[in-house]
Design a protein around this motif. Structure first.
Motif, mmCIF file in Angstrom:
data_model
loop_
_atom_site.group_PDB
_atom_site.id
_atom_site.type_symbol
_atom_site.label_atom_id
_atom_site.label_comp_id
_atom_site.label_asym_id
_atom_site.label_seq_id
_atom_site.Cartn_x
_atom_site.Cartn_y
_atom_site.Cartn_z
ATOM 1 N N LEU A 197 0.833 -1.193 0.000
ATOM 2 C CA LEU A 197 0.000 0.000 0.000
ATOM 3 C C LEU A 197 0.873 1.251 0.000
ATOM 4 C CD1 LEU A 197 -2.861 -0.810 2.542
ATOM 5 C CD2 LEU A 197 -3.010 -0.735 0.057
ATOM 6 N N ALA A 198 0.344 2.319 -0.594
ATOM 7 C CA ALA A 198 1.082 3.585 -0.636
ATOM 8 C C ALA A 198 1.261 4.110 0.785
ATOM 9 C CB ALA A 198 0.333 4.600 -1.486
ATOM 10 N N LEU B 161 -7.892 2.635 -9.099
ATOM 11 C CA LEU B 161 -6.611 2.011 -9.432
ATOM 12 C C LEU B 161 -5.433 2.960 -9.317
ATOM 13 C CD1 LEU B 161 -7.737 -0.022 -12.582
ATOM 14 C CD2 LEU B 161 -7.554 -0.826 -10.226
ATOM 15 N N PHE B 162 -5.734 4.240 -9.067
ATOM 16 C CA PHE B 162 -4.666 5.234 -8.954
ATOM 17 C C PHE B 162 -4.307 5.469 -7.485
ATOM 18 C CE2 PHE B 162 -6.148 5.998 -13.227
ATOM 19 C CZ PHE B 162 -4.979 6.312 -13.916
ATOM 20 N N SER C 132 -0.818 -2.450 -6.539
ATOM 21 C CA SER C 132 -0.058 -1.992 -7.695
ATOM 22 C C SER C 132 1.326 -1.529 -7.266
ATOM 23 C CB SER C 132 -0.790 -0.843 -8.390
ATOM 24 O OG SER C 132 0.025 -0.241 -9.369
ATOM 25 N N THR C 133 2.371 -1.969 -7.994
ATOM 26 C CA THR C 133 3.724 -1.527 -7.684
ATOM 27 C C THR C 133 3.946 -0.080 -8.099
ATOM 28 O OG1 THR C 133 4.468 -2.405 -9.817
ATOM 29 C CG2 THR C 133 4.675 -3.846 -7.903
ATOM 30 N N ARG C 134 3.066 0.437 -8.954
ATOM 31 C CA ARG C 134 3.216 1.820 -9.429
ATOM 32 C C ARG C 134 2.439 2.822 -8.586
ATOM 33 N NH1 ARG C 134 1.931 2.102 -15.675
ATOM 34 N NH2 ARG C 134 0.232 0.731 -15.059
ATOM 35 N N LEU D 209 -1.350 -9.245 -10.996
ATOM 36 C CA LEU D 209 -1.939 -8.009 -10.492
ATOM 37 C C LEU D 209 -0.896 -7.087 -9.908
ATOM 38 C CD1 LEU D 209 -5.173 -9.387 -8.820
ATOM 39 C CD2 LEU D 209 -5.072 -7.823 -10.754
ATOM 40 N N GLN D 210 0.099 -7.634 -9.217
ATOM 41 C CA GLN D 210 1.104 -6.788 -8.580
ATOM 42 C C GLN D 210 1.983 -6.071 -9.596
ATOM 43 O OE1 GLN D 210 2.911 -9.681 -5.954
ATOM 44 N NE2 GLN D 210 1.802 -8.869 -4.199
ATOM 45 N N ARG D 211 2.052 -6.615 -10.825
ATOM 46 C CA ARG D 211 2.857 -5.951 -11.841
ATOM 47 C C ARG D 211 2.116 -4.808 -12.515
ATOM 48 N NH1 ARG D 211 4.592 -11.302 -12.576
ATOM 49 N NH2 ARG D 211 2.999 -11.736 -14.126
ATOM 50 N N PHE D 212 0.831 -4.605 -12.140
ATOM 51 C CA PHE D 212 0.025 -3.556 -12.776
ATOM 52 C C PHE D 212 0.640 -2.165 -12.547
ATOM 53 C CE2 PHE D 212 -3.234 -0.314 -12.426
ATOM 54 C CZ PHE D 212 -3.869 -0.438 -13.639
#
Length: 510
Positions: A13-14, A153-154, A337-339, A507-510
């Motif tokens: 998580l961020a 998703l952001f 998300s990794t991003r 999913l984690q590579r999204f």
């Protein structure tokens, strides 16, 4: 169990994205002030005719602030996206934590999905009236669903900024109405009957329905701890945001409900609220200002509902993440998300559930307001109240297990015990008055099915918790701790892991 340290709690998580102001945007936006005024307050007056409705918001605000004493005290020691789920697990045990997760997912999904019905109706009406654009309600619901799904998703910070702008605009709209109402009282002078205890008690049993409707209007203010792992200073930020949310909304709702009574007049407000063509409060805004201002206010009603949709979507996605992270749900639900650091599996799953439920209501030709919105909102209200009662009891259990923590007896026992009693009474009233809240016949099947859904969910959660305790004690011991998921030792756990590993990686590579 030891008290959790924030740094170890939310892999994926961020981190440190939300300050007090942004977290407050999430909690207050979920409550949706303009939606409460144009929907909740009008509905309360229509059903009960109780002119003392404004005072009920102050009373409920005090009750919820009392509940927040123990809730926020516990939040200083548990930094986890599971909120109710985590608190119940740490205070009452893993079985109750799993049951809490089940109820929270049903309740928050209920209010989020139900809001698509409200969004579709108000947007369709606005588009038809102002732009002669005749589209079915579900077309607008699908548009909102797409936008909410993408924003989910952001980064959590982006959603906070969107919610902040929308919240400020809707508060301005309500403030414009309040100012106009106080400046143009229907009876020639400002009537303070809305703040009279006598008026609130005058309608006898209806006071229970008023309190039940009022509690539903506050749903969302309690969601701050869901973002604790993403807060800059979780041990302070969550408590501040929660108190600001309950304080602001209780006063703002009281003032705005009072303004509505002043605008229509104490003797006429109930009849006007029951008239579907009255258009409260937007008819008054047009009367005080002009058609353009009223149209802008109607547009802000749409954005108010959208803000609540987005806020609850984010709450649900984090509950999925928390339960998946500890193995209560399949592994893929913890994927982030990794991003962006967003819980993308939870976000996508929530969107999928919403699509399925809305589609069912569309294909069965159900009414988006009286059925989709009302039914699911009622389920959510019952579920959240049950969770709040359980959490009050869990606070007592948690601090009893942690006698060395620096909290006084007020935070440890007195406030949680009092709030448990008060909220339990409101919960019972909400269940017993299901006919009034659902606009159903007394004793109809609907009045048993709707609250029964939460009862069944609780039982299913308890059973799943007992199964986890039996088949994988190691995993069970980690429930509510925020730690890394342990590898299950039994066949069922291994099967879940084997099935979900591939999906998790993608999913984690999204």
């Amino acid at each position: 169990m030891s008290v959790q340290e924030p740094a170890a709690l939310a892999p994926g998580l961020a981190q440190r994205q939300l300050g007090t102001l942004k977290l407050t945007f999430y909690t207050v936006s979920a409550s949706a002030p303009l939606t409460v005024l144009g929907g909740g307050v009008v509905a309360t007056l229509a059903v009960t005719g109780n002119v003392g409705t404004p005072l009920s918001f102050l009373i409920l605000g005090l009750a919820l602030a009392l509940w927040a004493v123990g809730y926020t005290a516990m939040s200083r020691y548990l930094v986890h996206g599971g909120a109710f789920y985590t608190y119940l697990a740490r205070g009452l045990g893993g079985v109750w934590g799993v049951a809490g997760a089940a109820v929270a997912l049903v309740a928050y999904n209920g209010i989020q999905i139900g809001l698509y019905g409200l969004f579709g109706v108000v947007t369709s009406a606005l588009a038809q009236a102002e732009f002669s654009l005749d589209l079915r309600w579900y077309v607008w619901a699908v548009i909102a669903w797409l936008v909410v799904g993408v924003l989910g998703l952001f980064k959590v910070d982006l959603s906070a900024k969107v919610l902040g702008v929308l919240l400020v605009l809707e508060i301005l709209a309500v403030s414009f109405f309040d100012a106009g109402a106080f400046g143009h009282p229907a009876v020639g002078h400002i009537s303070w009957e809305g703040l009279s205890f006598g008026q609130l008690l005058l309608t006898g049993g209806a006071i229970g329905v008023v309190l039940a409707f009022g509690t539903a209007a506050f749903v969302g203010f309690e969601s701050g701890p869901v973002y604790s792992a993403e807060a800059r200073d979780p041990r302070r930020t969550v408590a501040r945001a929660t108190y600001i949310a309950v304080g602001f909304t209780s006063i703002f709702y009281c003032l705005s409900a009072l303004a509505l009574i002043i605008a229509a007049g104490p003797d006429k407000v109930a009849d006007m609220a029951r008239d579907p063509n009255a258009g409260m409060p937007f008819n008054f805004i047009e009367q005080y200002y002009n058609h353009t201002v009223a149209t802008i206010a109607n547009c802000l009603l749409v954005t108010s509902v959208f803000a609540a949709l987005l806020s609850f979507h984010n709450v649900v996605s984090r509950y999925f993440w928390a339960a998946g992270h500890e193995g209560v749900l399949p592994r893929f639900t913890e994927s982030t998300s990794t991003r962006t650091g967003a819980p993308i599996a939870g976000s996508l799953l929530q969107s999928l559930l919403a699509a399925i439920v809305v589609a069912i209501f569309v294909f069965t030709d159900a009414d988006p307001m009286t059925q989709l919105f009302t039914w699911l909102s009622y389920i959510a209200a019952v579920g959240i109240l049950l969770l709040m009662v359980g959490t009050s009891i869990a606070v007592i259990g948690f601090f009893r297990r942690q006698p060395d923590l620096s909290e006084g007896v007020w935070h440890r026992v007195i406030a949680p015990a009092l709030s448990a009693v008060v909220l339990a009474i409101i919960l019972v009233i909400t269940v017993l008055k299901a006919d009034a809240m659902l606009s159903a016949d007394k004793g109809s099947v609907l009045t048993y099915v709707m609250p029964g859904i939460i009862g069944i969910t609780t039982v299913v959660g308890i059973i799943w918790g007992l199964i986890l305790r039996s088949i994988d004690p190691r995993l069970y011991d980690g429930i509510g701790t925020g730690g890394t998921r342990t590898a299950p030792d039994d066949g069922l756990g291994s099967l879940l892991n084997a099935r979900d590993n591939a999906a998790t990686g993608d999913l984690q590579r999204f």
